[in-house]
Design an enzyme around this catalytic site. Structure first.
Site, PDB file in Angstrom:
ATOM      1  N   SER A   1       0.723  -1.278  -0.161  1.00 51.29           N
ATOM      2  CA  SER A   1       0.027  -0.395   0.111  1.00 51.29           C
ATOM      3  C   SER A   1       0.588   1.124  -0.111  1.00 51.29           C
ATOM      4  O   SER A   1       1.145   1.344  -0.754  1.00 51.29           O
ATOM      5  CB  SER A   1      -0.309  -0.184   1.154  1.00 51.29           C
ATOM      6  OG  SER A   1      -1.254   0.907   1.483  1.00 51.29           O
TER       7      SER A   1
ATOM      8  N   ASP B   1      -5.070   2.378  -2.505  1.00 51.52           N
ATOM      9  CA  ASP B   1      -6.258   2.536  -1.798  1.00 51.52           C
ATOM     10  C   ASP B   1      -5.549   3.447  -0.127  1.00 51.52           C
ATOM     11  O   ASP B   1      -3.766   2.905  -0.050  1.00 51.52           O
ATOM     12  CB  ASP B   1      -6.296   1.304  -0.704  1.00 51.52           C
ATOM     13  CG  ASP B   1      -5.113   0.424  -0.797  1.00 51.52           C
ATOM     14  OD1 ASP B   1      -3.809  -0.084  -1.442  1.00 51.52           O
ATOM     15  OD2 ASP B   1      -4.936  -0.359   0.648  1.00 51.52           O
TER      16      ASP B   1
END
Length: 454
Positions: free
Chosen positions: A105, A248
């Site tokens: 991420s 995200d």
């Protein structure tokens, strides 16, 4: 380091994450894949797994190692290749399969990790399988009698189709948008999804590059929004979107250069979802603004409060069949997206709402600007439990209403409130304060920091 020590280091509360290859290597990934497959088989949760990953250089090797471990245990593997994290969640729901996304991420380039889910994107956390998978990965498991097969699948077009079925943008007025993909997976998904509209998109760092040559792919850090803010001053567009490495979460940046408040965006999307599905439940965590449940009730919905963390949010949403959920960290969850979080769908809601008015984002969110918030403030402490006891004692002396759903939340007589939580992974306490005005917020913030840091 013994295998158990390595696994203890990389297995977190909600996912697997570590330095690659020093901690998360191909042999470790093979063990994790085998443990995941054995856990699925033992609990009769599936006979096939979908795998995908981001653009980090280490990702293809980790996918191959995971696939090897899974196939060795007799389960089949479907490889979806380059995907954003929410694209993997879509694949899990679309195909009805458990899955693993290889991504770290927003972490720096030297890290990689894994996010796991059951079929239909159901979350897997420490208490819902991750600890068991870790224990199995620590063993040298015997291969199954039959080796699983590996195939491939493309999901990007179907993912975009699904998003547009939920928030159509084909008829939106031609807004100008700057998108900073941060060399992450939004560089792949944004052209496919937002390119199907009349939006005028200015791409920033769309080249997939897991070394992140322009800035870290962490839009939580204001330093990484500087390039977008320069575009604000240049008058390039009224709206900017910034995405983490795995796409995200996604952050909305307004015409003045500041990130759109996550609580305000949660309230805005909640209202839109409640217009479409009246009377439904909206989930929020303990540190979103108290404005969120106020807006939800006013819109005829039912607010439901839960602990911080995507596994907690997804579990509560599934338990209550909630139509939408939002967190302070710009993670947004949708029932129509398998209760999973998707920054892309949240961005589409904002774009659709902007397309319905002539004003900028600041006007759109101004009516949700009711209270002064501190944002999350971290304090390093020697003994988190002792510091929490001190905060609890202090709050009791303030005649506050206290609950322990997640750390300590205290609501004071004048409507101000605060939450103090311990980090799951570091010797930190996290403080959030909200009050009617900045002066009261700052006074309460400083008072609590003195207690925590004493």
């Amino acid at each position: 380091m013994p295998i158990t020590g390595v696994l203890d280091t990389i297995f977190k509360s909600y996912d697997v994450r570590g330095l690659c290859p020093e901690q998360l290597s191909a042999p470790i990934a093979r063990r994790v894949g085998a443990g995941f497959a054995r856990w699925l088989a033992t609990n009769r949760l599936g006979e096939k797994v979908v795998l995908a990953g981001d653009m980090r250089p280490s990702t293809p090797g980790l996918i191959d190692a995971l696939a090897d471990g899974i196939c060795e245990q007799g389960l089949d593997v479907v490889v979806a290749g380059l995907s954003s994290t929410d694209q993997l969640y879509f694949a899990s729901g679309w195909l009805g399969l458990p899955g693993i996304q290889v991504t770290a991420s927003h972490n720096p380039a030297q890290y990689n990790g894994m996010k796991m889910c059951r079929a239909m994107a159901a979350p897997i956390g420490a208490e819902t399988g991750l600890n068991e998978i870790k224990a199995l990965a620590a063993q040298e498991l015997e291969p199954a009698a039959r080796r699983g097969e590996r195939t491939e699948v493309a999901t990007l077009s179907a993912y975009a189709d699904h998003l547009h079925s939920l928030v159509p943008l084909e008829e939106i007025r031609p807004l100008s948008v700057v998108v900073d993909a941060g060399n992450g997976m939004a560089g792949l998904t944004v052209p496919e999804v937002l390119g199907r509209s009349a939006l005028r998109i200015t791409p920033l760092y769309f080249e997939l590059d897991g070394s992140f040559p322009n800035h870290p792919a962490d839009p939580l850090d204001p330093a990484n929004l500087v390039d977008l803010q320069r575009r604000v001053r240049a008058g390039a567009a009224p709206l900017r979107l910034a995405f983490a490495g795995g796409a995200d979460p996604g952050f909305v940046v307004g015409e003045r250069g500041g990130p759109g408040p996550a609580s305000a965006i949660t309230a805005l999307i909640a209202e839109r979802e409640l217009m479409r599905s009246p009377g439904e439940t909206i989930v929020h965590n303990v540190i979103t603004s108290k404005m969120v449940p106020e807006v939800v009730r006013a819109a005829g919905g039912t607010p439901s409060r839960t602990k911080v963390g995507h596994s907690n949010m997804k579990a509560r949403m599934a338990e209550q069949n909630a139509v939408f959920g939002g967190e302070h960290s710009a993670h947004y969850y949708f029932r129509d997206f398998y209760f999973a979080d998707t920054g892309m769908l949240a961005a589409m809601h904002i774009l659709s709402a902007l397309g319905e008015q002539v004003g900028p984002l600041s006007e759109l969110v101004a009516r949700y600007d009711r209270y002064a918030a501190s944002g999350e403030i971290n304090s390093t402490v020697d003994d988190a439990e002792r510091a929490l006891r001190a905060v609890h004692e202090h709050a009791t002396g303030m005649d506050a209403q206290i609950d322990r759903l997640d750390g300590i939340t205290a609501e004071l007589g004048d409507g101000a409130w605060f939450n103090v939580r311990a980090s799951n992974t570091e010797p930190l306490l996290r403080l959030n304060v909200e009050a009617a005005d900045p002066a009261r917020m700052e006074q309460l913030r400083d008072e609590l920091l003195a207690v925590i840091r004493r």
